[in-house]
Design a protein around this motif. Structure first.
Motif, PDB file in Angstrom:
ATOM      1  N   PHE A 147       0.837  -1.247  -0.102  1.00  0.00           N
ATOM      2  CA  PHE A 147      -0.105  -0.036   0.006  1.00  0.00           C
ATOM      3  C   PHE A 147       0.806   1.264  -0.055  1.00  0.00           C
ATOM      4  CE2 PHE A 147      -2.401   3.339   1.884  1.00  0.00           C
ATOM      5  CZ  PHE A 147      -3.519   3.317   1.227  1.00  0.00           C
ATOM      6  N   PHE A 148       0.637   2.092  -0.916  1.00  0.00           N
ATOM      7  CA  PHE A 148       1.579   3.278  -0.976  1.00  0.00           C
ATOM      8  C   PHE A 148       0.689   4.642  -1.473  1.00  0.00           C
ATOM      9  CE2 PHE A 148       4.106   6.007  -4.095  1.00  0.00           C
ATOM     10  CZ  PHE A 148       4.903   6.510  -3.137  1.00  0.00           C
ATOM     11  N   VAL A 149       1.058   5.644  -0.907  1.00  0.00           N
ATOM     12  CA  VAL A 149       0.377   7.020  -1.468  1.00  0.00           C
ATOM     13  C   VAL A 149       1.525   7.979  -1.505  1.00  0.00           C
ATOM     14  CG1 VAL A 149      -1.231   8.731  -0.808  1.00  0.00           C
ATOM     15  CG2 VAL A 149      -1.934   6.536  -0.098  1.00  0.00           C
ATOM     16  N   VAL A 150       1.530   8.741  -2.610  1.00  0.00           N
ATOM     17  CA  VAL A 150       2.727   9.537  -2.692  1.00  0.00           C
ATOM     18  C   VAL A 150       2.694  10.505  -1.786  1.00  0.00           C
ATOM     19  CG1 VAL A 150       2.629   9.142  -5.421  1.00  0.00           C
ATOM     20  CG2 VAL A 150       1.246  10.928  -4.586  1.00  0.00           C
ATOM     21  N   ARG A 151       3.988  11.193  -1.538  1.00  0.00           N
ATOM     22  CA  ARG A 151       4.152  12.114  -0.459  1.00  0.00           C
ATOM     23  C   ARG A 151       3.369  13.396  -0.391  1.00  0.00           C
ATOM     24  NH1 ARG A 151       8.835  11.202   2.979  1.00  0.00           N
ATOM     25  NH2 ARG A 151       9.797   9.434   2.052  1.00  0.00           N
ATOM     26  N   GLY A 152       3.199  13.758  -1.712  1.00  0.00           N
ATOM     27  CA  GLY A 152       2.263  14.912  -2.016  1.00  0.00           C
ATOM     28  C   GLY A 152       0.671  14.769  -1.679  1.00  0.00           C
ATOM     29  N   ALA A 153       0.480  13.653  -1.405  1.00  0.00           N
ATOM     30  CA  ALA A 153      -1.164  13.410  -1.176  1.00  0.00           C
ATOM     31  C   ALA A 153      -1.226  12.794   0.222  1.00  0.00           C
ATOM     32  CB  ALA A 153      -1.642  12.217  -2.329  1.00  0.00           C
ATOM     33  N   ARG A 154      -0.350  12.831   1.030  1.00  0.00           N
ATOM     34  CA  ARG A 154      -0.258  12.087   2.301  1.00  0.00           C
ATOM     35  C   ARG A 154      -0.927  13.151   3.218  1.00  0.00           C
ATOM     36  NH1 ARG A 154       5.416   8.985   2.368  1.00  0.00           N
ATOM     37  NH2 ARG A 154       5.032   7.657   0.669  1.00  0.00           N
ATOM     38  N   ARG A 155      -1.282  12.660   4.383  1.00  0.00           N
ATOM     39  CA  ARG A 155      -1.954  13.702   5.504  1.00  0.00           C
ATOM     40  C   ARG A 155      -3.087  14.456   5.109  1.00  0.00           C
ATOM     41  NH1 ARG A 155       1.150  11.394   8.440  1.00  0.00           N
ATOM     42  NH2 ARG A 155       3.494  11.968   8.723  1.00  0.00           N
ATOM     43  N   ALA A 156      -3.948  13.849   3.981  1.00  0.00           N
ATOM     44  CA  ALA A 156      -5.053  14.577   3.571  1.00  0.00           C
ATOM     45  C   ALA A 156      -6.477  13.573   3.636  1.00  0.00           C
ATOM     46  CB  ALA A 156      -4.826  15.071   2.006  1.00  0.00           C
ATOM     47  N   GLY A 157      -5.958  12.452   4.360  1.00  0.00           N
ATOM     48  CA  GLY A 157      -7.073  11.385   4.502  1.00  0.00           C
ATOM     49  C   GLY A 157      -7.272  10.567   3.233  1.00  0.00           C
ATOM     50  N   ILE A 158      -6.412  10.835   2.124  1.00  0.00           N
ATOM     51  CA  ILE A 158      -6.457  10.091   1.079  1.00  0.00           C
ATOM     52  C   ILE A 158      -6.237   8.569   1.477  1.00  0.00           C
ATOM     53  CG2 ILE A 158      -5.262   9.379  -1.286  1.00  0.00           C
ATOM     54  CD1 ILE A 158      -5.447  12.357  -1.608  1.00  0.00           C
ATOM     55  N   GLY A 159      -5.206   8.311   2.119  1.00  0.00           N
ATOM     56  CA  GLY A 159      -4.813   6.913   2.439  1.00  0.00           C
ATOM     57  C   GLY A 159      -5.956   6.002   3.128  1.00  0.00           C
ATOM     58  N   LEU A 160      -6.381   6.588   4.138  1.00  0.00           N
ATOM     59  CA  LEU A 160      -7.517   6.008   4.908  1.00  0.00           C
ATOM     60  C   LEU A 160      -8.684   5.691   3.979  1.00  0.00           C
ATOM     61  CD1 LEU A 160      -8.891   5.051   7.604  1.00  0.00           C
ATOM     62  CD2 LEU A 160      -9.254   7.336   7.920  1.00  0.00           C
ATOM     63  N   SER A 166       9.534   0.174  12.702  1.00  0.00           N
ATOM     64  CA  SER A 166      10.467   1.375  12.939  1.00  0.00           C
ATOM     65  C   SER A 166      10.029   2.548  11.709  1.00  0.00           C
ATOM     66  CB  SER A 166      12.123   1.128  12.131  1.00  0.00           C
ATOM     67  OG  SER A 166      11.922   0.585  10.915  1.00  0.00           O
ATOM     68  N   ASN A 167       8.885   2.062  11.208  1.00  0.00           N
ATOM     69  CA  ASN A 167       8.167   3.092  10.340  1.00  0.00           C
ATOM     70  C   ASN A 167       7.118   4.091  11.147  1.00  0.00           C
ATOM     71  OD1 ASN A 167       6.757   4.660   8.322  1.00  0.00           O
ATOM     72  ND2 ASN A 167       6.839   3.038   6.825  1.00  0.00           N
ATOM     73  N   VAL A 168       7.428   4.733  11.863  1.00  0.00           N
ATOM     74  CA  VAL A 168       6.651   5.300  12.741  1.00  0.00           C
ATOM     75  C   VAL A 168       5.350   5.932  12.114  1.00  0.00           C
ATOM     76  CG1 VAL A 168       6.363   7.144  14.695  1.00  0.00           C
ATOM     77  CG2 VAL A 168       8.675   5.943  14.368  1.00  0.00           C
ATOM     78  N   ALA A 169       5.377   6.428  11.015  1.00  0.00           N
ATOM     79  CA  ALA A 169       4.221   6.960  10.475  1.00  0.00           C
ATOM     80  C   ALA A 169       3.415   5.832   9.920  1.00  0.00           C
ATOM     81  CB  ALA A 169       4.453   7.639   9.219  1.00  0.00           C
ATOM     82  N   ALA A 170       3.803   4.557   9.503  1.00  0.00           N
ATOM     83  CA  ALA A 170       3.125   3.389   9.283  1.00  0.00           C
ATOM     84  C   ALA A 170       2.429   2.721  10.362  1.00  0.00           C
ATOM     85  CB  ALA A 170       3.751   2.399   8.417  1.00  0.00           C
ATOM     86  N   VAL A 171       3.008   2.965  11.656  1.00  0.00           N
ATOM     87  CA  VAL A 171       2.576   2.295  12.988  1.00  0.00           C
ATOM     88  C   VAL A 171       1.445   3.155  13.254  1.00  0.00           C
ATOM     89  CG1 VAL A 171       2.803   1.947  15.341  1.00  0.00           C
ATOM     90  CG2 VAL A 171       4.754   1.605  13.781  1.00  0.00           C
ATOM     91  N   ALA A 172       1.308   4.514  13.161  1.00  0.00           N
ATOM     92  CA  ALA A 172       0.103   5.338  13.551  1.00  0.00           C
ATOM     93  C   ALA A 172      -1.054   5.079  12.426  1.00  0.00           C
ATOM     94  CB  ALA A 172       0.615   6.714  13.678  1.00  0.00           C
ATOM     95  N   PHE A 173      -0.625   4.999  11.331  1.00  0.00           N
ATOM     96  CA  PHE A 173      -1.632   5.160  10.110  1.00  0.00           C
ATOM     97  C   PHE A 173      -2.452   3.750  10.252  1.00  0.00           C
ATOM     98  CE2 PHE A 173      -2.750   3.386   5.865  1.00  0.00           C
ATOM     99  CZ  PHE A 173      -3.514   4.470   5.262  1.00  0.00           C
ATOM    100  N   TRP A 174      -1.645   2.540  10.313  1.00  0.00           N
ATOM    101  CA  TRP A 174      -2.186   1.172  10.431  1.00  0.00           C
ATOM    102  C   TRP A 174      -3.222   0.910  11.533  1.00  0.00           C
ATOM    103  CZ3 TRP A 174      -3.334  -0.176   5.912  1.00  0.00           C
ATOM    104  CH2 TRP A 174      -2.750  -0.175   4.833  1.00  0.00           C
ATOM    105  N   ARG A 175      -2.568   1.530  12.627  1.00  0.00           N
ATOM    106  CA  ARG A 175      -3.647   1.373  13.923  1.00  0.00           C
ATOM    107  C   ARG A 175      -4.725   2.083  13.549  1.00  0.00           C
ATOM    108  NH1 ARG A 175       1.545   1.567  18.204  1.00  0.00           N
ATOM    109  NH2 ARG A 175       2.182  -0.577  17.894  1.00  0.00           N
ATOM    110  N   ARG A 176      -4.786   3.110  13.039  1.00  0.00           N
ATOM    111  CA  ARG A 176      -5.801   4.187  12.900  1.00  0.00           C
ATOM    112  C   ARG A 176      -6.905   3.613  11.856  1.00  0.00           C
ATOM    113  NH1 ARG A 176      -6.448   9.657   9.769  1.00  0.00           N
ATOM    114  NH2 ARG A 176      -8.788  10.197  10.154  1.00  0.00           N
ATOM    115  N   VAL A 177      -6.315   2.916  10.622  1.00  0.00           N
ATOM    116  CA  VAL A 177      -7.100   2.262   9.852  1.00  0.00           C
ATOM    117  C   VAL A 177      -7.919   0.940  10.403  1.00  0.00           C
ATOM    118  CG1 VAL A 177      -6.810   0.535   8.004  1.00  0.00           C
ATOM    119  CG2 VAL A 177      -5.609   2.917   7.744  1.00  0.00           C
TER     120      VAL A 177
END
Length: 169
Positions: free
Chosen positions: A86-99, A120-131
């Motif tokens: 699963f991948f979202v380009v950096r320019g589209a992150r933090r806008a709710g697109i991934g969720l 070790s991927n701190v952003a992924a940890v938070a993202f997947w727990r939120r998902v």
């Protein structure tokens, strides 16, 4: 709110998916230490599997007319689906697109799901727990599993949840 669509990739999407794949693997190299092949590409067996194997599905994520990411699902006929990539380009992150994209993909395949990421991927940890919480409330679990055939790597973290018939709700 920015729009997002997760649609099943077609044969004509292969060049776009190949380019997004390179960006994805480049991002992951920060956590895996993987270096590009001599030709500048990264390993791509999952990309190939997602595009050719019957038990896999490749989704192209778009926002407006722009490709913004990819999602590869494996185990379509297995009891549990795996969000393999699963991948979202950096320019589209933090806008709710991934969720929103994950919700759309899992809604197409209701039932049990698993997704792995590196601690070790701190952003992924938070993202997947939120998902997992958004989709399954408190009905999800997390465990560490060794990376198959790679005792030199730290274990992956796996989240397991059950997607209802309509996970976009």
């Amino acid at each position: 709110m920015t729009d997002v669509s997760a649609r099943l990739a077609e044969a004509t999407d292969q060049p776009v998916l190949e380019r997004l794949w390179l960006l994805f693997r480049h991002d992951l190299s920060e956590f895996s230490g993987a270096l590009p092949n001599p030709d500048g590409t990264f390993r791509s067996e999952w990309l190939h599997a997602a595009l050719t194997r019957a038990d896999w599905a490749a989704y192209l994520l778009t926002s407006s007319a722009s490709p913004v990411g990819l999602a590869f699902v494996r185990g379509l006929t297995a009891p549990t689906r795996v969000l393999n990539s699963f991948f979202v380009v950096r320019g589209a992150r933090r806008a709710g697109i991934g969720l929103r994209a994950v919700r759309e993909v899992v809604a197409k395949h209701p039932g049990p799901w698993e997704v792995a990421f590196q601690e070790s991927n701190v952003a992924a940890v938070a993202f997947w727990r939120r998902v997992a919480t958004e989709i399954a409330g408190d009905g999800w679990s997390e465990e560490r599993r060794p990376v198959t055939g790679r005792p030199d790597l730290p274990p992956d973290t796996w989240i397991t949840f059950n997607a209802p018939v309509d996970a976009r709700r």
